[in-house]
Design a protein around this motif. Structure first.
Motif, PDB file in Angstrom:
ATOM      1  N   ARG A 153       0.836  -1.208   0.000  1.00 37.56           N
ATOM      2  CA  ARG A 153       0.000   0.000   0.000  1.00 37.56           C
ATOM      3  C   ARG A 153       0.864   1.249   0.000  1.00 37.56           C
TER       4      ARG A 153
ATOM      5  N   PRO B  91      -2.290   7.641  -5.280  1.00 37.09           N
ATOM      6  CA  PRO B  91      -2.342   6.362  -6.001  1.00 37.09           C
ATOM      7  C   PRO B  91      -2.823   6.512  -7.439  1.00 37.09           C
TER       8      PRO B  91
ATOM      9  N   THR C 154       1.753   2.672 -11.019  1.00 38.70           N
ATOM     10  CA  THR C 154       1.570   1.326 -10.486  1.00 38.70           C
ATOM     11  C   THR C 154       0.131   0.889 -10.703  1.00 38.70           C
ATOM     12  N   ALA C 155      -0.092  -0.404 -10.773  1.00 39.97           N
ATOM     13  CA  ALA C 155      -1.452  -0.933 -10.755  1.00 39.97           C
ATOM     14  C   ALA C 155      -1.471  -2.040  -9.724  1.00 39.97           C
ATOM     15  N   LEU C 156      -2.515  -2.033  -8.909  1.00 40.28           N
ATOM     16  CA  LEU C 156      -2.593  -2.970  -7.788  1.00 40.28           C
ATOM     17  C   LEU C 156      -3.670  -4.006  -8.062  1.00 40.28           C
TER      18      LEU C 156
ATOM     19  N   PHE D 168      -5.885  -6.505  -6.085  1.00 38.62           N
ATOM     20  CA  PHE D 168      -6.243  -6.671  -4.684  1.00 38.62           C
ATOM     21  C   PHE D 168      -6.389  -8.142  -4.325  1.00 38.62           C
TER      22      PHE D 168
ATOM     23  N   ALA E 195     -11.448  -7.190  -6.301  1.00 43.12           N
ATOM     24  CA  ALA E 195     -12.174  -5.921  -6.389  1.00 43.12           C
ATOM     25  C   ALA E 195     -12.573  -5.581  -7.823  1.00 43.12           C
TER      26      ALA E 195
ATOM     27  N   ARG F 146      -7.265  -6.142 -16.331  1.00 43.14           N
ATOM     28  CA  ARG F 146      -7.666  -4.785 -15.968  1.00 43.14           C
ATOM     29  C   ARG F 146      -6.453  -3.987 -15.514  1.00 43.14           C
TER      30      ARG F 146
ATOM     31  N   ASP G  33     -17.534  -2.896  -0.978  1.00 42.44           N
ATOM     32  CA  ASP G  33     -16.157  -3.247  -0.671  1.00 42.44           C
ATOM     33  C   ASP G  33     -15.254  -2.038  -0.906  1.00 42.44           C
TER      34      ASP G  33
ATOM     35  N   ASN H 277     -12.248  -1.872  -1.286  1.00 40.44           N
ATOM     36  CA  ASN H 277     -11.238  -2.127  -2.307  1.00 40.44           C
ATOM     37  C   ASN H 277     -11.696  -1.681  -3.684  1.00 40.44           C
ATOM     38  N   GLN H 278     -13.001  -1.692  -3.927  1.00 36.17           N
ATOM     39  CA  GLN H 278     -13.471  -1.256  -5.246  1.00 36.17           C
ATOM     40  C   GLN H 278     -13.210   0.229  -5.449  1.00 36.17           C
TER      41      GLN H 278
ATOM     42  N   ALA I 101      -9.555   0.443  -5.966  1.00 39.45           N
ATOM     43  CA  ALA I 101      -9.169  -0.042  -7.291  1.00 39.45           C
ATOM     44  C   ALA I 101      -9.407   1.056  -8.330  1.00 39.45           C
TER      45      ALA I 101
ATOM     46  N   ARG J 171      -9.535   4.220  -7.797  1.00 39.52           N
ATOM     47  CA  ARG J 171      -8.581   5.289  -7.524  1.00 39.52           C
ATOM     48  C   ARG J 171      -7.203   4.915  -8.087  1.00 39.52           C
ATOM     49  N   ASP J 172      -6.836   3.667  -7.876  1.00 41.39           N
ATOM     50  CA  ASP J 172      -5.539   3.179  -8.328  1.00 41.39           C
ATOM     51  C   ASP J 172      -5.414   3.293  -9.846  1.00 41.39           C
TER      52      ASP J 172
END
Ligand SMILES: Nc1ncnc2c1ncn2[C@@H]1O[C@H](COP(=O)(O)OP(=O)(O)O)[C@@H](O)[C@H]1O
Ligand SMILES: [Mg+2]
Lengths: 370, 306
Positions: free
Chosen positions: A50, A75, A80-82, A84, A88, A149, B199, B201-202, B205, B207-208
């Motif tokens: 994170r 972010p 970067t791409a995360l 999860f 998600a 994605r 969630d 995380n969505q 995600a 935002r990321d």
């Protein structure tokens, strides 16, 4: 060094109140590497990820991506791409919309997005499934959509937080090689988080072993497996028999250890600890189950322990033989399955030979409790 | 016996099952459907003195409905302009109150649902506790604030914003504030409920991948919260259109609410059939409007029950 974008963590500390989640992490990740953080659950892996992705500001220290300090960059602005831990995916968007969400943000036309989605769907072997909703896909397919994605955003660094933990064993093993292949093909840096040492060893160029917020060792899979820095790394990565004792004598880079129950045993000192073990120090000696060879009792090898066969476990590719040495010392031996069985030797005393290069001596320390 | 009933009785036992089923039926049929049907029946009958009820003159007629559209027979105007204007003004105002409420409550609901910590419970309590106070008292409290010599005017005049007190009541500001305030909980809680299950995380995600906050809301949070938003909007719209206390207490003298007309027909004119017809028109129009909007925004009936 390859073309990808490298990542550096410089003296990184992350605190939540009084609790230190990451302590003084110094990590250099080569561009284009598949780099894993390996450690038990709760050791701070997600927290590090994170901090790299920008959802969390380090309490101290820096995150550098491609040499640029990421301090104060959110972010949504980092390369970067995360992926999860729970993927998600957006449940209300179709698969193709999910995959190309990053393009939608940049204002790409529907036509461009459709085209890119088709390319990526081909790549992840989901051709023609773009109109489905995520809920209509299987676990492995969702996994691949999440990867597509993330890749669609064309990140320099892909961050993966235990992405395979929800899959069943067969699929997990299949996805390991698939991930590794994708990484080789796109050539970007992957930072992968896992508590599964098998995953880390099979996929990574380099691995950082973590414990309670501290990075114990960084190296490639072989050096971590064969030449651990700490008792924790030795016991967490792969299986190991541990013999506790004190250093009786140091001979160059080798050491004689007076073990508590198994007599005096020779071992080589792990590279990082050479010159640090002194006579009288408490030490631990590690011998992998596969490093023993079984011989009839009374065989006088150079280096050996004696123990009785108490149990045999058949694992398919190998037999696990559980033995009991002096004072009830449990020792595990793994032998490749070449048709033999030790059932008939049950209760029999045998000699367990090993070579000094396969026995590693380390300063006594905390063991992994798994 | 259909299967779902059999399962229901298997689960709850026959005794308890019958009691619960009986109570629910009594509630829906006895207390809601039958009275409404009797109102519907009233609305199609002439207003007769008690002795003539059930007599030869007691025939079904549309005159109560005609009255809303054309006014009294032989009247000077060709349409019942006064009542019709009140009617559509009420509907439009209710739509605005609903939209205003949504814009106010969505951020609150989002904040409550996505933030952790004890202060959230305190905030929720601060929202809930005022609702222990009866609706009429709350309306009067707003009247004290907005009145000509009320708190707000005293402050504003004292600060020199206005020379003379501003008439919040005549300008309907008090009314809209009152209606907005009356139902915020009914807007906040359904939205809060859905967003809480979103969630986190969505959001991260999105935002990321570079999404701005407005886009995250537009593409991720609002679509997810749609069932809650529709259920909140439906309730607030229905209740504002049907509100009586707030318009009665906070409305200006010139701005009647349609419910006040209904009230007048029942109480002041003792014309139950006329009142019933007005009430039926309001109810049916509101339902149709809600159904039309649900179709427009592609909301299912099932979503509203969530
Ligand atoms: N936001 C937070 N506030 C307080 N403690 C946290 C927070 N996030 C993580 N932690 C703590 O930090 C430690 C490391 O967490 P994490 O990085 O999620 O571990 P893992 O290695 O399993 O991914 C855990 O003890 C966790 O409880
Ligand atoms: Mg984690």
């Amino acid at each position: 060094m390859s073309a990808g974008v490298g990542v550096n963590l410089e003296d990184l500390w992350i605190r939540f109140g009084d609790f230190v989640a990451v302590r003084e992490a110094n990590v250099h990740i080569n561009g284009g590497d598949f780099f894993s953080f390996l450690g038990p659950s709760g050791c701070g892996k997600t927290t590090i990820l994170r901090a790299v992705s920008g959802f969390l500001e380090p309490s101290q220290g820096n995150v550098l991506i491609g040499g640029n300090n990421m301090k104060g960059i959110g972010p949504n602005k980092r390369p970067t791409a995360l992926i999860f831990q729970n993927l998600a995916l957006f449940p209300l968007m179709k698969v193709w919309e999910n995959i190309t969400f990053s393009m939608e943000i940049k204002g790409a036309s529907t036509k461009q997005r459709r085209k890119r989605a088709d390319e990526l769907l081909d790549m992840i072997a989901l051709t023609g499934q773009g109109e489905k909703l995520p809920a209509e896909l299987s676990g492995g397919q969702k996994q691949r959509v999440a990867i597509a994605r993330a890749l669609c955003a064309e990140p320099d660094v892909l961050l993966l937080d235990e992405p395979l933990s929800a899959l069943d064993l067969k699929l997990r093993q299949h996805m390991r090689s698939e991930l590794r292949e994708i990484q080789k093909r796109v050539g970007i840096t992957f930072i992968y988080i896992t508590h599964d040492q098998g995953e880390a060893l099979t996929m990574s160029d380099n691995i950082a072993v973590m414990r309670d917020g501290v990075i114990d060792q960084i190296g490639d899979g072989k050096s971590i497996y064969n030449d651990p820095n700490t008792a924790f790394a030795a016991s967490f990565v792969g299986e190991n028999n541990v013999f506790r004792g004190t250093v009786k004598q140091v001979i160059g880079n080798e050491v004689m250890i007076r073990t508590n129950r198994s007599g005096d045993l020779m071992a080589r000192i792990s590279t990082a600890n050479q010159g640090k073990l002194k006579q009288g120090d408490e030490a631990m000696l590690f011998i992998r189950p596969e490093a023993f060879a079984l011989a009839p009792a009374g065989t006088q090898g150079d280096h050996f322990v004696t123990a009785q066969v108490t149990k045999e476990e058949f694992e398919g590719s190998a037999f696990n033989i559980f033995m009991e040495g002096e004072g009830g010392k449990e020792i595990k031996v793994a032998l490749p399955n070449v048709g033999q069985s030790f059932e008939s030797h049950m209760g029999e005393a045998m000699t367990l030979e090993y070579q000094v290069k396969n026995a590693v001596a380390l300063p006594a320390g905390v063991l992994a409790t798994e | 016996m259909p299967r779902f009933l059999k399962e229901y009785f298997n689960r709850n036992g026959f005794g308890l099952g019958s009691v619960m089923l009986g109570l629910v039926l009594f509630w829906t049929v006895g207390l809601i459907i039958l009275p409404q049907l009797s109102m519907l029946d009233f609305s199609f009958r002439p207003n007769l003195p008690p002795p003539e009820i059930g007599g030869p003159k007691d025939l079904y007629t549309l005159e109560n409905y005609k009255y809303l559209i054309f006014g009294p027979e032989g009247g000077s105007q060709s349409y019942n302009a006064v009542d019709l204007r009140v009617f559509y003004r009420t509907l439009i105002a209710a739509v605005f109150v609903t939209m205003f409420n949504l814009m106010l409550c969505y951020p609150i609901a989002y904040y409550l649902a996505q933030t952790k910590g004890n202060h959230i419970r305190v905030l929720a309590l601060m929202l809930i506790i005022p609702y222990w106070i009866n609706e009429i008292l709350r309306a009067f409290a707003l009247r004290i604030i907005f009145g000509e010599s009320g708190v707000l005017n005293n402050v504003l005049v004292g600060m020199g914003v206005f020379d003379t007190p501003f008439d919040f009541i005549r300008n309907d500001i008090a009314l809209y504030a009152g209606l907005g305030y009356a139902y915020i909980l009914l807007m906040i809680f359904p939205i809060y409920n859905v967003i809480e299950s979103l969630d986190r995380n969505q959001i991260e995600a999105a935002r990321d991948m570079g999404a701005s906050w407005p886009r995250i809301h537009w593409r991720v949070v609002i679509p997810y919260a749609k069932p809650g938003i529709s259920s909140g909007c439906t309730m607030v719209f229905m209740l504002s259109a049907g509100a009586l206390a707030a318009p009665q207490i906070l409305g200006g003298p010139s701005s009647l609410w349609f419910t006040q007309l209904i009230y007048q027909q029942f109480n002041d004119n003792s014309d139950w059939p006329q009142g019933a017809a007005y009430a039926v028109v309001l109810l049916v129009t509101c339902i149709l409007l809600v159904l039309a909007l649900m179709r427009l925004f592609k909301v299912n009936m099932g979503d509203i029950g969530k």
